[in-house]
Design an enzyme around this catalytic site. Sequence first.
Site, PDB file in Angstrom:
ATOM      1  N   SER A 269      51.632  47.169  55.963  1.00  0.00           N
ATOM      2  CA  SER A 269      50.361  46.799  55.338  1.00  0.00           C
ATOM      3  C   SER A 269      50.487  46.894  53.809  1.00  0.00           C
ATOM      4  O   SER A 269      51.385  46.274  53.244  1.00  0.00           O
ATOM      5  CB  SER A 269      49.252  47.709  55.867  1.00  0.00           C
ATOM      6  OG  SER A 269      47.998  47.173  55.583  1.00  0.00           O
TER       7      SER A 269
ATOM      8  N   ASP B 143      47.937  40.882  65.281  1.00  0.00           N
ATOM      9  CA  ASP B 143      47.481  41.290  63.950  1.00  0.00           C
ATOM     10  C   ASP B 143      46.829  40.086  63.275  1.00  0.00           C
ATOM     11  O   ASP B 143      47.506  39.127  62.911  1.00  0.00           O
ATOM     12  CB  ASP B 143      48.698  41.777  63.134  1.00  0.00           C
ATOM     13  CG  ASP B 143      48.314  42.295  61.744  1.00  0.00           C
ATOM     14  OD1 ASP B 143      47.157  42.117  61.321  1.00  0.00           O
ATOM     15  OD2 ASP B 143      49.196  42.890  61.083  1.00  0.00           O
TER      16      ASP B 143
ATOM     17  N   HIS C  54      46.456  45.021  63.859  1.00  0.00           N
ATOM     18  CA  HIS C  54      47.187  45.431  62.655  1.00  0.00           C
ATOM     19  C   HIS C  54      47.716  46.861  62.768  1.00  0.00           C
ATOM     20  O   HIS C  54      48.812  47.164  62.310  1.00  0.00           O
ATOM     21  CB  HIS C  54      46.247  45.291  61.455  1.00  0.00           C
ATOM     22  CG  HIS C  54      46.869  45.659  60.147  1.00  0.00           C
ATOM     23  ND1 HIS C  54      47.990  45.013  59.663  1.00  0.00           N
ATOM     24  CD2 HIS C  54      46.538  46.586  59.220  1.00  0.00           C
ATOM     25  CE1 HIS C  54      48.313  45.539  58.484  1.00  0.00           C
ATOM     26  NE2 HIS C  54      47.457  46.500  58.199  1.00  0.00           N
TER      27      HIS C  54
END
Lengths: 212, 390
Positions: free
Chosen positions: B151, B317, B350
């Site tokens: 991320s 995601d 995610h």
Amino acid sequence: MIDPRANANGNLAENRIDLKLIADLVEPQTRVLDIGCGNGQLMELLVNERGADARGLELSQQGVNACVARGLSVVQGNADTDLSYYPDQGFDTVILSQTLQATQRPKDVLIEMSRIGSRLIVSIPNFGHWKIRLDLALRGRMPETRALSASWYETANIHLCSMLDLIDLCDAVSLRVETCLTVTKGKVSRTSGRPSAWQNLTAELVVLELTR
Amino acid sequence: MTGHENSANGEHLVLENAQLTLDNGSVLKALTLAYRTYGQLNDDRSNAILICHALTGDHHPSGANPLTGRAGWWDNMVGAGKPIDTDKYFVICQNVVGGCAGSTGPSTLRADGTPYGLDFPVITIGDMVRAQNLLLDRLDIPDLFCVIGGSMGGMQVLQWTAAHGDRVFSAIPIATAARHSSQNIAFHEVGRQAILADPDWHGGNYAAEKAEPRKGLAVARMAAHITYLSEAALQRKFGRNLQDRERLSYGFEADFQIESYLRHQGISFVDRFDANSYLYITRAMDYFDLAAEHGGNLANAFTDTSARFCVVSFTSDWLFPTSESIALVRALNAAGANVSFVEIESDKGHDAFLLDEPEMEKTIVGFLGAAAIARGLPAQNHPVTGDAHD
């Protein structure tokens, strides 16, 4: 195992004698791109035995994951659409082993390959082999051989061709045949330059070394 | 005065004359960098792995977090015998500049005893990575064997290879992108507006008012948390199940389990995170656009690095979808970089990168093992197992 070509080509171990032949054609310590690298059998040979800096492109995510877990540099991608993202002449040798027949546009793939590298190695199952001809002639049905075991409506091999057909295509895209290796019942014969119509009848598998 | 301090909260590098020049042009002089290390640096100083944390992470990926008492945020991934093996590698993790777990950020007290608040300069992913470079300099580590993160951590990984490529041998950007998308900026803006709308925010001066924008920050976290999951995972975990009741209340209590879960996520987040830090760090992510910094061509960002890359994404995601990773991989190929790319099948959205994902672990073990051989480090202690070999 999870090689995507297993479905198209039947048992891998038996039918991939071409991998060793291809590896032997690759100059040691060079940069190689293996398009349709499956689970990385050939790449591992190239890295371990030829000291190659090998990169792979593979359609099936399972194949890619298996390759990366083996420590190989492989990305998920499609030979028909993703070769354009590779730089001009970024590799010494570009390999397409038993994958051409599964592409949407074989001609464009060969053109892209010759842009990416100066030397190409292409292997195909030879549809000109006498058994296949006989099978179609006698049974009147699409041939199913040991190497091509899937039925016509399930096979990933949508662009099957004979060795002579492939050589016509190489002519059309200005690729010169340097070496032709044919395999019949596990026996390999080597021809410099273009193969004959007789070889087209007897070869089960063909490996071509091509230059621009 | 400059020095290292040890505390229960890891180590702190205190630089009173740091001269960290930021992308916005200002200079941070007094700088504290909170970090933690695991394992031993080898004699060649060649086995260091930097772990970059995500938006709300900290410098405690492994072992117990001394502040919360809970396991580190990547405890399944980092430790002795784990994929990022602390028996083999020297692992470093630093709290980002602008954060609130120990490094200098908006809640840090200035010389006059007041916190920066909104006087803190707007920081970028580039600034975070500059501060990490500073730490490496102080630890006398010439280059990193690997830089890894998911991320926002993945953004830092990419920034490392683009801006300090000569210090990176291998890079693993996970569930990330080379730029923050419009949709992602939109979600961040919702979160920031929730904080700004809380009367307890007091224009950022809540410390002076002895207040805290708890409701605003909790709402920001609730909205963000939805983006970390997937529809399938929510359905599987919560469905339309009711929370502690047999029938609907015909009111606005947390009738559904998912409501109760989100409220809990919001409330527990407020106890460990600073609202102003949330504003600054989300902004840093919004500003990230690696291609824009390189003439609009992402491939240009990677022309100066010889790092080998392993890009990882997850099928479910939707915050950092696989398409972002593919764009990255294409740019890396165009730059002639050594790149691997794996998309992992998962319905966990995610957040999958933080969770137990055996396929991700196999990928990272395989990639690190091959990179270690290329780097001349001893081979992986625990070989790849399972169906990777036929």
